[in-house]
Design an enzyme around this catalytic site. Structure first.
Site, short mmCIF file in Angstrom:
data_model
loop_
_atom_site.label_atom_id
_atom_site.label_comp_id
_atom_site.label_asym_id
_atom_site.label_seq_id
_atom_site.Cartn_x
_atom_site.Cartn_y
_atom_site.Cartn_z
CB SER A 297 -25.31 -16.10 -52.37
OG SER A 297 -26.36 -16.77 -53.04
CG MET A 298 -30.98 -15.09 -49.71
SD MET A 298 -31.97 -16.45 -49.08
CE MET A 298 -31.24 -16.66 -47.44
CG ASP A 524 -23.01 -16.52 -60.38
OD1 ASP A 524 -24.04 -17.16 -60.70
OD2 ASP A 524 -22.90 -15.96 -59.28
CG HIS A 579 -23.37 -18.44 -56.90
ND1 HIS A 579 -23.88 -17.17 -57.10
CD2 HIS A 579 -23.90 -18.88 -55.73
CE1 HIS A 579 -24.68 -16.86 -56.11
NE2 HIS A 579 -24.71 -17.86 -55.25
#
Length: 620
Positions: A297-298, A524, A579
């Protein structure tokens, strides 16, 4: 049932973690899901589950806001009882209902996935763990691994706080059962400690004397991100799979961080990039092999920023010297609409999709204004706002505008301006104005001739992969792994309230579409497909943004949901493309082990319409 009372199971299973809605939803599934409870706690756990489930049912079936708030108060009282003697992540059972609830959580904290990876009701389960199967095929620890988690998936601990937090020294206010206790007891206290100073973006001052700062810091080590709450695993399956082929503390590292801070402030306050560089260099020196970076992710956006920092501040050849490969998992390299909507209105799909009942509960504890203030104090969220303007997020490429204001579709520049524009940047966003007004909007590569005094791209562009080139690293291999086939918000309809005191000026028009004001596309659940894969497939496939020709392999994982109960929570199953749940996807884990062990190449696989999107990008 009436649609407004619809209960969003996928939001509970994954991305409700993004919002504060998980407070109620997770508890509901943790209790009513009835994971196996061992020893003498079974009977008391059943009683505790019945008590909480009944209170939740009363909330869901409340006929009026008044009765709903009464049910909320009742749930709060039950939770106060259940958590009265619960401290930290593990706890001893007490008596009665409290014993049952705590016993349930304690048994779910270390779920049975080490011996039975995917406990599925009524389904066959895989008898052999991914790591053990790969080890039997010859996979061995080779390249040292550094894992970088994403936003909200690192636990946060209180090191110094106000009187309402004094009993919680080094207790987690994010990522544990103590977090839920604090929210239910004193939500305002919790918000004050989780928020950052809206002017500086750093630690806020303690009230009432304002002579000390609140200090909340990230948990460290593998435990900082292996589980979020109870049996809700995050990096746990990945860490286990790596250990199965020979990795340990001498060959892998979890680079957890305070996900609230802007990337710039991570170095300013915590020297995060300095420590990350030192940890990588130590692992490479110890193992005598260049490192593999695995991000989620980030964490991908953060790593991209770090590569700019280390290239321009330390050594232009550092990445090529120390990094063998980089694996991006579900990384929103071009941002995501969810972040923008949260900053603009304090709302997103996870809140809006809960329906009238839960929305009223959440608004009772956290109003739209308080949610927006909390998100805006976390500068990191803005670092994931949609980047590239009209060329990436416009109606021509996506089929829908990023924002509709009433019945009018507005372009991306106009949408950006709703949040901040030149001469009109809200007070609580002024500290990141260079990013909001310039950095995230840029779609073209920065050129040295734009500023005769500059020899490197300005820092406001470092988080935008469209604006800055990759470092010179011809030996580096990049991989982009992500899920697809899950409905993901691309567009939202807002209405202008004309207010900015009691409610945000722009709020979601939940009745504008059949999906609570949103229009969905492929992704996602959290990130649209083009933000996940476009840079790897095309953006880095040129000599300007990728001067050394670093190869990037894209592999998509179609979501094949097979809902399971894992650690007491509803998860997507071993082939999930969600996700968060993709961190437990069995094929993805195999591919990660192939890369880090040097066992074999991972082949590209694209089954979405990403190639069509790439071919249309920049035509106009």
């Amino acid at each position: 049932a009436d649609r407004k009372w619809r209960f969003p199971l996928r939001a509970v299973r994954a991305s409700a973690v993004f919002g504060l809605g998980f407070v109620c939803c997770f508890l509901y599934f943790a209790i009513t899901g009835t994971p196996p409870v061992r020893s003498t706690a079974e009977r008391a756990a059943t009683m505790a589950g019945a008590a909480v489930a009944k209170a939740m049912d009363e909330m869901l079936t409340a006929a009026s806001p008044e009765s709903l708030l009464n049910a909320t108060t009742k749930l709060k009282a039950i939770m106060d009882l259940q958590f009265s003697d619960f401290s930290g992540r593990f706890a001893s059972a007490t008596t009665g209902l409290s014993e049952g609830f705590v016993g349930l959580l304690a048994n779910a904290t270390r779920p049975d996935w080490p011996s039975v990876p995917w406990p599925m009701r009524g389904q066959e389960v895989e008898k052999e763990r991914v790591g053990r199967r790969m080890a039997r095929k010859g996979a061995r620890a080779y390249s040292p691994v550094v894992m970088i988690p994403g936003i909200i998936t690192t636990g946060l601990e209180v090191w110094d706080g106000e009187e309402c937090m004094r009993a919680g020294f080094r207790q987690r206010i994010w990522g544990s059962a103590t977090m839920l206790q604090t929210i239910m007891r004193d939500s305002e206290c919790w918000v004050r400690h989780l928020s950052l100073n809206s002017t500086t973006g750093l630690d806020p001052l303690q009230s009432p004397h304002f002579n000390r700062t609140i200090r909340v810091r990230p948990a460290q080590g593998f435990e900082s991100a292996d589980f979020f709450f109870g049996g809700y695993w995050l990096w746990g399956p990945m860490i286990e799979a790596l250990a199965d082929i020979g990795y340990d503390v001498n060959s892998m590292h979890m680079a957890s961080f305070d996900w609230r801070l802007s990337f710039e402030h991570l170095e300013k306050r915590d020297r995060y990039f300095t420590r990350l560089r030192q940890n990588v260099e130590t692992l490479v020196s110890t193992n005598e092999v260049k490192a593999t970076i695995v991000v989620h992710s980030m964490g991908g956006n953060l790593w991209h920023y770090f590569m700019q920092w280390v290239t321009h501040r330390v050594d232009p050849d550092w990445v090529n010297k120390y990094i063998r490969s980089e694996i991006l998992i579900s990384s929103p390299m071009l941002g995501l609409p969810k972040a923008f909507y949260s900053l603009l209105a304090g709302d997103n799909r996870d809140f809006a999709g809960m329906g009238t009942g839960f929305h009223t509960v959440i608004n009772h504890f956290f109003t739209r204004m308080s949610r927006r203030s909390l998100w805006r104090s976390c500068s990191s969220l803005a670092m994931m706002a949609p980047m590239g303007g009209e060329s990436i997020w416009g109606e021509e490429l996506n089929g829908e505008p990023l924002v509709r204001l009433g019945r009018r579709a507005i372009n991306v520049t106009e949408a950006y301006d709703l949040l901040a524009k030149e001469g009109d940047v809200p007070q609580d966003l002024q500290r990141i104005a260079p990013w909001l007004l310039d950095g995230m909007r840029r779609s073209s590569l920065w050129r040295a001739d734009e500023d005769s005094n500059a020899t490197e791209p300005p820092e406001r562009f470092w988080a935008n992969p469209l604006a800055v080139p990759l470092p010179w690293a011809p030996d580096l291999r990049k991989y982009s792994f992500y899920g697809i086939g899950v409905q993901t918000e691309f567009s939202a309809v807002f209405e202008d309230t004309g207010d900015e005191k009691t409610t945000p000026r722009y709020i979601l028009d939940v009745g504008a579409t059949a999906d609570f004001g949103f229009v969905f596309g492929n992704g996602d659940y959290s990130v649209p497909v083009h933000s996940l894969g476009l840079m790897c497939l095309r953006g880095w496939n040129d000599t300007l943004r990728n001067p050394s020709g670093t190869r990037c392999t894209t592999k998509e994982f179609p979501d094949e949901p097979a809902p399971v109960l894992s650690g007491g929570f509803r998860r997507g199953g071993p082939k999930s493309g969600d996700h968060i749940d993709i961190l437990g996807n069995q094929e993805l884990l195999e591919d990660v082990l192939k890369v880090v062990s040097g066992m074999e190449e991972v082949q590209e696989r694209i089954v979405s319409n990403l190639p069509d999107i790439a071919s249309q990008w920049g035509r106009s």
